[in-house]
Design a protein around this motif. Sequence first.
Motif, PDB file in Angstrom:
ATOM      1  N   ILE A 285       0.832  -1.205   0.000  1.00 59.17           N
ATOM      2  CA  ILE A 285       0.000   0.000   0.000  1.00 59.17           C
ATOM      3  C   ILE A 285       0.865   1.253   0.000  1.00 59.17           C
ATOM      4  O   ILE A 285       0.607   2.221  -0.727  1.00 59.17           O
ATOM      5  N   LEU A 286       1.912   1.254   0.820  1.00 61.60           N
ATOM      6  CA  LEU A 286       2.797   2.422   0.879  1.00 61.60           C
ATOM      7  C   LEU A 286       3.532   2.637  -0.445  1.00 61.60           C
ATOM      8  O   LEU A 286       3.677   3.773  -0.908  1.00 61.60           O
ATOM      9  N   LYS A 287       3.983   1.541  -1.050  1.00 58.30           N
ATOM     10  CA  LYS A 287       4.665   1.672  -2.334  1.00 58.30           C
ATOM     11  C   LYS A 287       3.714   2.163  -3.418  1.00 58.30           C
ATOM     12  O   LYS A 287       4.070   3.034  -4.238  1.00 58.30           O
ATOM     13  N   ASN A 288       2.490   1.609  -3.423  1.00 57.59           N
ATOM     14  CA  ASN A 288       1.506   2.050  -4.405  1.00 57.59           C
ATOM     15  C   ASN A 288       1.122   3.499  -4.166  1.00 57.59           C
ATOM     16  O   ASN A 288       0.945   4.280  -5.105  1.00 57.59           O
ATOM     17  N   GLY A 289       0.972   3.875  -2.899  1.00 61.42           N
ATOM     18  CA  GLY A 289       0.659   5.264  -2.591  1.00 61.42           C
ATOM     19  C   GLY A 289       1.755   6.204  -3.026  1.00 61.42           C
ATOM     20  O   GLY A 289       1.480   7.306  -3.531  1.00 61.42           O
ATOM     21  N   ALA A 290       3.016   5.803  -2.855  1.00 63.82           N
ATOM     22  CA  ALA A 290       4.133   6.646  -3.294  1.00 63.82           C
ATOM     23  C   ALA A 290       4.123   6.810  -4.809  1.00 63.82           C
ATOM     24  O   ALA A 290       4.403   7.902  -5.338  1.00 63.82           O
ATOM     25  N   LEU A 291       3.783   5.724  -5.533  1.00 63.90           N
ATOM     26  CA  LEU A 291       3.707   5.811  -6.991  1.00 63.90           C
ATOM     27  C   LEU A 291       2.610   6.773  -7.424  1.00 63.90           C
ATOM     28  O   LEU A 291       2.784   7.566  -8.362  1.00 63.90           O
ATOM     29  N   GLN A 292       1.469   6.714  -6.740  1.00 67.02           N
ATOM     30  CA  GLN A 292       0.369   7.587  -7.123  1.00 67.02           C
ATOM     31  C   GLN A 292       0.615   9.035  -6.722  1.00 67.02           C
ATOM     32  O   GLN A 292       0.132   9.962  -7.378  1.00 67.02           O
ATOM     33  N   MET A 293       1.332   9.245  -5.635  1.00 66.05           N
ATOM     34  CA  MET A 293       1.604  10.613  -5.189  1.00 66.05           C
ATOM     35  C   MET A 293       2.594  11.326  -6.097  1.00 66.05           C
ATOM     36  O   MET A 293       2.417  12.499  -6.436  1.00 66.05           O
ATOM     37  N   THR A 294       3.660  10.645  -6.495  1.00 68.57           N
ATOM     38  CA  THR A 294       4.719  11.302  -7.272  1.00 68.57           C
ATOM     39  C   THR A 294       4.688  10.916  -8.741  1.00 68.57           C
ATOM     40  O   THR A 294       5.282  11.607  -9.569  1.00 68.57           O
ATOM     41  N   GLY A 295       4.034   9.799  -9.076  1.00 69.05           N
ATOM     42  CA  GLY A 295       3.878   9.421 -10.475  1.00 69.05           C
ATOM     43  C   GLY A 295       5.090   8.746 -11.079  1.00 69.05           C
ATOM     44  O   GLY A 295       6.217   8.860 -10.595  1.00 69.05           O
ATOM     45  N   VAL A 296       4.837   7.982 -12.135  1.00 67.48           N
ATOM     46  CA  VAL A 296       5.874   7.397 -12.981  1.00 67.48           C
ATOM     47  C   VAL A 296       5.583   7.837 -14.404  1.00 67.48           C
ATOM     48  O   VAL A 296       4.427   7.880 -14.834  1.00 67.48           O
ATOM     49  N   TYR A 297       6.607   8.142 -15.145  1.00 71.85           N
ATOM     50  CA  TYR A 297       6.413   8.731 -16.470  1.00 71.85           C
ATOM     51  C   TYR A 297       7.146   7.918 -17.535  1.00 71.85           C
ATOM     52  O   TYR A 297       8.125   7.235 -17.249  1.00 71.85           O
ATOM     53  N   THR A 298       6.625   8.025 -18.755  1.00 77.54           N
ATOM     54  CA  THR A 298       7.316   7.467 -19.915  1.00 77.54           C
ATOM     55  C   THR A 298       7.754   8.620 -20.800  1.00 77.54           C
ATOM     56  O   THR A 298       7.040   9.622 -20.934  1.00 77.54           O
ATOM     57  N   ALA A 299       8.929   8.479 -21.374  1.00 77.24           N
ATOM     58  CA  ALA A 299       9.473   9.524 -22.243  1.00 77.24           C
ATOM     59  C   ALA A 299       9.964   8.888 -23.541  1.00 77.24           C
ATOM     60  O   ALA A 299      10.516   7.782 -23.534  1.00 77.24           O
ATOM     61  N   LYS A 300       9.715   9.575 -24.646  1.00 76.27           N
ATOM     62  CA  LYS A 300      10.118   9.069 -25.957  1.00 76.27           C
ATOM     63  C   LYS A 300      11.634   8.998 -26.052  1.00 76.27           C
ATOM     64  O   LYS A 300      12.341   9.917 -25.673  1.00 76.27           O
ATOM     65  N   SER A 301      12.114   7.863 -26.563  1.00 76.53           N
ATOM     66  CA  SER A 301      13.549   7.668 -26.707  1.00 76.53           C
ATOM     67  C   SER A 301      13.872   7.358 -28.156  1.00 76.53           C
ATOM     68  O   SER A 301      13.190   6.542 -28.794  1.00 76.53           O
ATOM     69  N   ASP A 302      14.899   8.000 -28.656  1.00 77.03           N
ATOM     70  CA  ASP A 302      15.301   7.757 -30.048  1.00 77.03           C
ATOM     71  C   ASP A 302      16.096   6.469 -30.190  1.00 77.03           C
ATOM     72  O   ASP A 302      16.132   5.862 -31.257  1.00 77.03           O
ATOM     73  N   GLY A 303      16.726   6.020 -29.150  1.00 74.64           N
ATOM     74  CA  GLY A 303      17.535   4.809 -29.235  1.00 74.64           C
ATOM     75  C   GLY A 303      16.811   3.625 -28.619  1.00 74.64           C
ATOM     76  O   GLY A 303      15.674   3.712 -28.151  1.00 74.64           O
ATOM     77  N   SER A 304      17.447   2.489 -28.581  1.00 77.33           N
ATOM     78  CA  SER A 304      16.873   1.286 -27.984  1.00 77.33           C
ATOM     79  C   SER A 304      17.113   1.312 -26.476  1.00 77.33           C
ATOM     80  O   SER A 304      18.053   1.938 -25.982  1.00 77.33           O
ATOM     81  N   TRP A 305      16.250   0.605 -25.696  1.00 72.48           N
ATOM     82  CA  TRP A 305      16.391   0.572 -24.249  1.00 72.48           C
ATOM     83  C   TRP A 305      16.214  -0.850 -23.749  1.00 72.48           C
ATOM     84  O   TRP A 305      15.564  -1.667 -24.406  1.00 72.48           O
ATOM     85  N   ASN A 306      16.825  -1.127 -22.642  1.00 73.11           N
ATOM     86  CA  ASN A 306      16.827  -2.469 -22.071  1.00 73.11           C
ATOM     87  C   ASN A 306      15.734  -2.569 -21.005  1.00 73.11           C
ATOM     88  O   ASN A 306      15.804  -1.901 -19.975  1.00 73.11           O
ATOM     89  N   PRO A 307      14.687  -3.395 -21.205  1.00 74.50           N
ATOM     90  CA  PRO A 307      13.613  -3.481 -20.211  1.00 74.50           C
ATOM     91  C   PRO A 307      14.081  -4.043 -18.866  1.00 74.50           C
ATOM     92  O   PRO A 307      13.414  -3.845 -17.845  1.00 74.50           O
TER      93      PRO A 307
END
Length: 410
Positions: A285-307
């Motif tokens: 719950i605390l981890k989920n609450g922290a994610l919702q409070m501060t957010g996680v974002y995706t950003a466009k990348s021109d190169g390849s990325w390692n999941p």
Amino acid sequence: MNYTLPTGLGGMEAVMKRFGKAKERRELWRSLLQEAYDFAMPQKEIFNFHSPGQTKNRHIYDSTAVMGVRTYAARIQSAHTPPWKQWMNFVAGTDTPIDERDGLNKQLEESTNVFFAHLDESDYSNQSTESDQDLAISTGALFFEEGNELEGEPLFKFTSIPLGQLYLESGEGAKNTGWREHDIPARLVPLMWPEGDFGDDLGKKIEKSPDEKVKIINAVLKADGLFHQVVIYGPKKQLIFTQSFTTSPLIIYRSNVVPGESYGRGPVLDVLADIRTANKVKEYILKNGALQMTGVYTAKSDGSWNPHTVTIAPGSIIPVGSNSSSDPSIRPLENSGRLDVGQIILEDLQANINRALFANPLGEVDDPVKSATEQMLRTQEMLRTSGASFGRLNTEKIKPIVERGVEILA
């Protein structure tokens, strides 16, 4: 003074062999007790080495069990032996002729006052609270000795024995017998046993290295109808003190016992699965609450990325190849968890833990006001639920304390 072991106990080799068996039996409980202390009393966890002042509760997310243990100990003490109150009276027994009971009861009132005057002067309340917290997990233990009033000590002298230092004897005839193995500074040994025979090795440590810790084994064993206190200097297996009593100075009590076992199974062990689960749910719950409070974002990348190197954490930005049809450079990641579901699960677990530890029998103070009838019914239900545990405590704790106190006063 040269001390010798009571004849009924055999020699030192036989005594140490019994101690070894007691340690083997306690070792079978170690992992279970250690886990219970980790989650319910992390500050008192003594099965592993900790340096003084070390933080011990970093893994705790839900403190329901931690606070519940303290509440449990307070309720046990207030229900059985409330501080500064006379919780029992000496009265004439059934063997006393009826026409003599009134006069004898008046005399026994004075004995009751004397008993509680010494009990209130002692450190019983504090020491009993510590042992009652151990009772919440497994087994409580108190050492009830006679203090030296000439040196300013109370006549009743109580010492709480931590469960990590306690090793019980087994069998029906082993009631209130067991061992305590602990390390103490050498300078305290002559203060604890001023009439002890310390020998050359221990005597040199006391004189030249007073702050060095030495291993002491303090046992209460029964033989020939008497309880014998035996104090041994562990490294040399040397007897440094012994004395005998008709009542045991070691008082061991449990709230629930499985037949065939020496150690008790307290309410914390009954709900240990709920305690573990509540701690993990609160973490999520605390981890989920922290994610919702501060957010996680995706950003466009021109190169390849390692999941495999992407970190989903509050405030983190994950590089992606595309960011929706409108193709913005950055956008928030949709939340996939539900805090409300976790909260419902957590409340159910917390209620079960509190119920086992006699905490909040009437609910939280901000709950809707309950009628006097409902409060009375809730209190009666709690007493009915705890009746068996309280009955065992009367037999294993209250009666031995009174008997031991009477022997000291006599």
